[in-house]
Structure formats: C-alpha cells, structure tokens
Design an enzyme around this catalytic site. Structure first.
Site, PDB file in Angstrom:
ATOM      1  N   LYS A   1     121.466  74.579 -10.529  1.00  0.00           N
ATOM      2  CA  LYS A   1     121.630  73.747  -9.306  1.00  0.00           C
ATOM      3  C   LYS A   1     120.080  73.807  -8.712  1.00  0.00           C
ATOM      4  O   LYS A   1     119.610  75.019  -8.041  1.00  0.00           O
ATOM      5  CB  LYS A   1     122.654  74.074  -8.327  1.00  0.00           C
ATOM      6  CG  LYS A   1     122.417  73.108  -7.067  1.00  0.00           C
ATOM      7  CD  LYS A   1     122.896  73.677  -5.700  1.00  0.00           C
ATOM      8  CE  LYS A   1     121.973  74.262  -4.894  1.00  0.00           C
ATOM      9  NZ  LYS A   1     120.792  73.379  -4.572  1.00  0.00           N
TER      10      LYS A   1
ATOM     11  N   GLY B   1     116.097  82.839  -4.102  1.00  0.00           N
ATOM     12  CA  GLY B   1     116.170  82.330  -2.740  1.00  0.00           C
ATOM     13  C   GLY B   1     115.850  83.254  -1.732  1.00  0.00           C
ATOM     14  O   GLY B   1     115.382  84.316  -2.083  1.00  0.00           O
ATOM     15  N   SER B   2     116.405  82.970  -0.712  1.00  0.00           N
ATOM     16  CA  SER B   2     116.281  83.780   0.726  1.00  0.00           C
ATOM     17  C   SER B   2     117.169  84.792   0.395  1.00  0.00           C
ATOM     18  O   SER B   2     118.128  84.918  -0.175  1.00  0.00           O
ATOM     19  CB  SER B   2     116.253  82.966   1.982  1.00  0.00           C
ATOM     20  OG  SER B   2     117.578  82.265   2.023  1.00  0.00           O
ATOM     21  N   THR B   3     116.651  85.935   1.296  1.00  0.00           N
ATOM     22  CA  THR B   3     117.506  87.143   1.461  1.00  0.00           C
ATOM     23  C   THR B   3     118.879  86.741   2.159  1.00  0.00           C
ATOM     24  O   THR B   3     120.028  87.214   1.727  1.00  0.00           O
ATOM     25  CB  THR B   3     116.794  88.117   2.109  1.00  0.00           C
ATOM     26  OG1 THR B   3     115.695  88.685   1.213  1.00  0.00           O
ATOM     27  CG2 THR B   3     117.671  89.520   2.501  1.00  0.00           C
TER      28      THR B   3
ATOM     29  N   GLY C   1     121.046  84.958  -0.383  1.00  0.00           N
ATOM     30  CA  GLY C   1     121.597  85.907  -1.347  1.00  0.00           C
ATOM     31  C   GLY C   1     122.739  86.614  -0.798  1.00  0.00           C
ATOM     32  O   GLY C   1     123.588  86.967  -1.587  1.00  0.00           O
TER      33      GLY C   1
ATOM     34  N   GLU D   1     116.848  87.302  -6.942  1.00  0.00           N
ATOM     35  CA  GLU D   1     115.508  87.350  -6.706  1.00  0.00           C
ATOM     36  C   GLU D   1     115.254  86.844  -5.353  1.00  0.00           C
ATOM     37  O   GLU D   1     115.310  85.639  -5.125  1.00  0.00           O
ATOM     38  CB  GLU D   1     114.763  86.570  -7.934  1.00  0.00           C
ATOM     39  CG  GLU D   1     114.757  87.077  -9.281  1.00  0.00           C
ATOM     40  CD  GLU D   1     114.199  88.417  -9.379  1.00  0.00           C
ATOM     41  OE1 GLU D   1     113.171  88.734  -8.813  1.00  0.00           O
ATOM     42  OE2 GLU D   1     114.409  88.775 -10.551  1.00  0.00           O
TER      43      GLU D   1
ATOM     44  N   CYS E   1     107.160  84.237  -3.487  1.00  0.00           N
ATOM     45  CA  CYS E   1     107.638  85.465  -2.763  1.00  0.00           C
ATOM     46  C   CYS E   1     106.812  86.685  -3.029  1.00  0.00           C
ATOM     47  O   CYS E   1     107.040  87.458  -2.530  1.00  0.00           O
ATOM     48  CB  CYS E   1     109.316  85.399  -3.710  1.00  0.00           C
ATOM     49  SG  CYS E   1     108.590  85.352  -5.370  1.00  0.00           S
TER      50      CYS E   1
ATOM     51  N   GLU F   1     109.263  87.675   6.797  1.00  0.00           N
ATOM     52  CA  GLU F   1     108.786  86.617   5.774  1.00  0.00           C
ATOM     53  C   GLU F   1     108.353  85.360   6.292  1.00  0.00           C
ATOM     54  O   GLU F   1     109.392  84.608   6.838  1.00  0.00           O
ATOM     55  CB  GLU F   1     109.781  86.584   4.492  1.00  0.00           C
ATOM     56  CG  GLU F   1     108.902  85.926   3.305  1.00  0.00           C
ATOM     57  CD  GLU F   1     109.930  85.335   2.435  1.00  0.00           C
ATOM     58  OE1 GLU F   1     111.131  85.098   2.558  1.00  0.00           O
ATOM     59  OE2 GLU F   1     109.715  85.554   0.853  1.00  0.00           O
TER      60      GLU F   1
END
Ligand code: NAP
Ligand code: MG
Length: 502
Positions: A198, A251-253, A256, A273, A307, A404
């Site tokens: 995706k 993607g983003s934390t 995640g 990641e 990142c 971030e």
C-alpha cells in the site's frame, strides 16, 4: 530566490504511461476498487492534477491478501532459488531500463529534483534489487549437534530451515516513494514471500509502475499486489488482516504505534522504520570543505522530508560562526523549482498541509530565542515551496530542536570543550535514534563519539551513508528491526528446527 518558475513537460513515454487507467494490481489483473473510489494525484510543484488512481478499501484488501496467499502456495513456491534469483535480476534490469520513466513519474508525484530521482534513487533501486537477488541462493539453515534425553550421544541431529514468513503487508510513505516500494519488494522476493503493497495516498504512481515491471519480469501473478488507498481504510485493513503474516511499515512514529495495536489480532510480525531527528556533530578540527556541503545535503535532501535528515547540528564554539555562515550561504543559494526543470535544486514539499505544518514550526522557531540565519518563508505562488531554513543558537528545550519537522529546517546548537559524554547526552536527547554523524580528523574522538550516539547508524565524515549492504533501522522510537543488508532478510524469514534420532 524567485518563486516557482516555469514547468517542464514529461517525455511522450511518461505522458503515455500517465494516460493509463491506474487501477489496483491484484492477482496480475488491473482492477477497479470494489467501491469505485478514485484518488486524485497532484503535482506538488504546480498543484495541477496529474491523474487519478483506484483507491482500495477493506474489500479490495481482502481480495489482494487472498491473491497473495494463493500465490505463496503456488508456482512461486516451486521455483528453485536460481529461478527466483533470475526473475529478480530481470526485474532489476527492467528498473534500470526504465529509470527515466520511473524518475519522471516520481518527480511528478513527489516533487523531488529529477537528478535525485534518476541518479540517486532509481539507480539505487536497481542495485538494491540486485543485491537482494544475490542473497536468494545463499539463504540456508544450520546443522546442530544435540543430545536430547532420549538419544545416545552422537546419535541425533538437528537441522534448521529458513522459510519465507508468508504474506507481507507493506505500508510506505510519500517522501521517497520509489525507493520505499523497492525496499519492501526486494526482501519479499528474495525470501519467497508474497506482498500486498500500500503506497501513500499522495504518491501511488511509482508503486503501480513497479508492479507492472515486476509482471514484465515474469514474477508470477499474485506475488506482487499493489493497492493504493487511504491509510485509515486500506492501511488499517491491511494491518488488521488475519491473512497477513507480517507488516513492514515505514512512516511516522504515531502511525507505527497504531500498526502495533492493529497487528495484535493474529500476532503478525511487525517491523517499523519510523521518524528521526538526527544529530550531526562537528568538532573544531573537522574539514570545513566537507562539513558545510555535507550538512546542507544532509538537511535539505528531499527538501528535508527525509527520516535521516541532519536536522540537529552540534558545532564546537570555535568554529560555530564560520560553519553556520557557510551553511546559510549555501542553503540560501539553492534554486527551488519543479523537479523536471534541470536547474532545480530544491523541490516543493509534498502538500499544502505539509507546508503549513512546516511553516508552523518555522514560526515557532522565529518566536523563540533562536537566530534565524536563512530562509524562514514559503514561496508565494503555485507549489508548496519552503526556503531552506537555518536556525542558529538553538537548544534542546526548543520545540524546533525536539520534534521531527520533516521539512527544510536545520537547528544549530553550540558546544564548548565539554566531555564527549556530555555532547552525546545532548545529541541523544530525543525520542528518536535513527541516524547521526561525527565530523573530525581525530580517529579516537570519531570512534568514541560514534559509539556514544544512540542510533541505528552513525557515519563518520559523511552523513547517512546508504548502501544496500549497510543495515538500516532505528533505536528508541525510530523503529523495530533492520532493513538492508543480510539483516534485512531476517524479518521475512522464519526458522524451522527439525530433530532426528538415529
Ligand atoms: P504516515 O502518516 O505515518 O504514513 C505512512 C503510511 O501509513 C502511508 O501509506 C499512510 O497512508 C499509512 N497510514 C496512515 N494511517 C494509517 C493507519 N491508521 N493504519 C495503517 N496505515 C496508515 O507518514 P507520512 O507522513 O506519510 O511520512 C512521514 C513519516 O515517515 C516521517 O515521520 C518520517 O520520518 C517517516 N519515514 C521514516 C523512514 C525510515 O526509514 N525510518 C523513511 C521515510 C519516512 P496515507 O498515505 O493515506 O496517509
Ligand atoms: Mg499521512
């Protein structure tokens, strides 16, 4: 620095590809979404509509997972490792033959300069597939001498086999869409898994194009399925799906963490990641001819939507002024523009929302005690361009230094003649631990500092060294597991131990 200038047209080949239907790729067929949903894809440099793609929902995810499951047990499983490697080498050839098309499509959907897409990313993509194709014939288990209680000594044996984990659900972001898709496809194919990929809703095109190239390479139907869709719908359905054995997420934390919860139903394996806020530490003896361009590249590559970006510079007081001045001059001289314009050095941010988020941080920085040394503005007119922005005299209490931003914003902080441990404590004072770099000619300082930085990778006298063979991944809230290199195969494999008594 002028506003976003004229646009350049893609080649006739790219225009012809863009004029296609862009449906979901499921079981080797191009199919519309069950709901009929279409997602609009815009060029972030001009804000013009490029095309639309089918937008998958839960029903389509069910179909794609079923296709991947069937393919996992089918013809694909019966190929020898040599045959599987050959298909991967063919796939790498096709990526290389189509580098210009892949790059133009990526530039249009993402905005990055063409040179970066074609010669850094697409070229790397071909090499990445080749690197993993090389592993296919070298995946094997062990024999282990054992003595279970029933066996007389020496009369038993255990061997292990490394088996593909099964159906992989891969969810990727928009910041480097071509590379992100390849990072998931290569280990999937190398280990004999199958995949439902995706892509990000904002950048679905390169993933669909890669799916076509995988088909052209002769990879059996259903091994590679590509399902553009919204995160909340397609992404969530994939991460919850009981038919998925493993999720590989980039993607983003924040997302995640939601993937971990969604995966709990069938305890599927998860690798993540996630975000970063990487330190770049400059000692006074460092080679300034390398530090300044290294910092600019490290922070503003992909407009800072990276990142691994070197967003936090720690610079020794003795060289602070010349370093900040040099960086501000070089960053301020970067020409923004649409990626297809050969003169563009800096593309737009991915969307209006992203530009507004980044500008929010920049306004926060301006209102703080930090010194604005260059940039600090969005460009007027069409396209989501933000000038490379450097803040000097920041500290880790500031929001711009802690969070971030994922945009072209660099924070520079000074340090004095402190102990290395104290410099490292500041460098490590974030929730992230993805990348980092140390700049000095003193070999002992370099290695000590590299050891003290709490991140999955550290570079010395360069930043964010990337190669298919270098393990990559995050400590702390930057992720779970590693991609790239031999270790990058691990999350796609499971070990089966068999014991025999003679
Ligand atoms: P994101 O919002 O986390 O989105 C990443 C992917 O997850 C997209 O495909 C997104 O779909 C999907 N998604 C969103 N919500 C979901 C949900 N509830 N369930 C399942 N999937 C969902 O990240 P982003 O804003 O696109 O990308 C920026 C972030 O990625 C940054 O934090 C950056 O550091 C990180 N990143 C990390 C690495 C690394 O290797 N460590 C590399 C690149 C980027 P939609 O497109 O529909 O939102
Ligand atoms: Mg998102």
């Amino acid at each position: 620095m002028s506003a976003a200038p004229e646009t350049f047209n893609p080649s006739p080949e790219t225009q012809a590809w863009l004029a296609g239907e862009h449906n979901l790729l499921i079981d080797g067929q191009r199919v519309a979404a069950a709901s009929g949903e279409r997602i609009e894809v815009f060029d972030p440099a001009t804000e013009a509509l490029i095309t639309t793609v089918a937008g998958a929902g839960p029903e389509d995810i069910d179909r794609a997972v079923a296709a991947a499951r069937k393919a996992f047990k089918g013809e694909w499983a019966k190929l020898t490792s040599y045959e599987r490697a050959r298909l991967m080498f063919k796939f790498a050839d096709l990526i290389e033959e189509n580098m210009s098309l892949l790059a133009e499509v990526e530039v249009l959907e993402n905005g990055m300069p063409r040179m970066i897409s074609e010669y850094t990313i697409a070229k790397f993509g071909g090499e990445f597939v080749r690197y993993f194709a090389g592993w296919v014939t070298k995946i094997h288990g062990m024999t282990i001498p054992v003595s279970p209680s029933e066996a007389r000594n020496g009369e038993s044996l255990t061997y292990t086999k490394r088996e593909p984990i099964g159906v992989v659900g891969a969810i990727i972001p928009w910041n480097a869409p071509l590379a992100m898709a390849i990072l998931k496809l290569a280990p999937t194919l190398a280990t004999g898994c199958t995949i439902v990929l995706k892509p990000a809703e904002l950048t679905p095109l390169t993933a669909l194009l890669l799916g076509e190239l995988a088909q052209q390479a002769g990879i059996p139907d259903g091994v590679v399925n590509v399902v553009p869709g919204y995160g909340q719908a397609a992404g969530a359905a994939l991460s919850e799906h009981d038919g998925v054995d493993k999720i590989s997420f980039t993607g983003s934390t924040a997302v995640g963490k939601s993937i971990i919860k969604a995966s709990a139903g069938n305890l599927k394996k998860v690798t993540l990641e996630l975000g970063g806020k990487s330190p770049f530490v400059v000692f006074p003896d460092a080679d300034m001819e390398r530090v300044i361009p290294g910092a600019v590249r490290g922070a503003f590559f992909l407009q800072g939507q990276n990142c691994m970006a070197s967003t936090r510079l720690f610079v020794h007081e003795d060289v602070f002024e010349p370093v900040v001045e040099g960086i501000a001059a070089m960053a301020g001289g970067m020409t923004p523009g649409p990626g297809l314009n050969p003169g563009s050095m800096l593309g737009p941010l991915i969307s209006g929302d992203q530009r507004d988020r980044v500008m929010g941080y920049i306004e926060d920085g301006k209102a703080s005690a930090a010194e604005l040394r260059c940039g600090g503005e969005a460009l007027p007119g069409k396209g989501f361009f933000v000038k490379p922005t450097v803040f000097g005299r920041t500290n880790m209490d500031m929001k711009i230094a802690r969070e971030e931003i994922f945009g072209p914003v660099m924070c520079v902080q000074a340090f004095g003649d402190s102990e290395l441990e104290d410099v490292a404590a500041e460098a490590n004072a974030t929730i992230y631990g993805l990348s980092g770099s140390v700049w000095t000619k003193d070999i002992s300082v370099a290695h000590k500092m590299a050891g003290l930085i709490d991140s999955g990778q550290v570079s010395i006298n360069c930043h964010a060294a990337v190669d298919p063979a270098i393990p990559f991944g995050g400590n702390k809230q930057s992720g779970w597991g590693r991609e790239f290199g031999m270790e990058g195969l691990e999350p796609y494999l499971k070990t089966k131990a068999t014991t025999v008594l003679f």
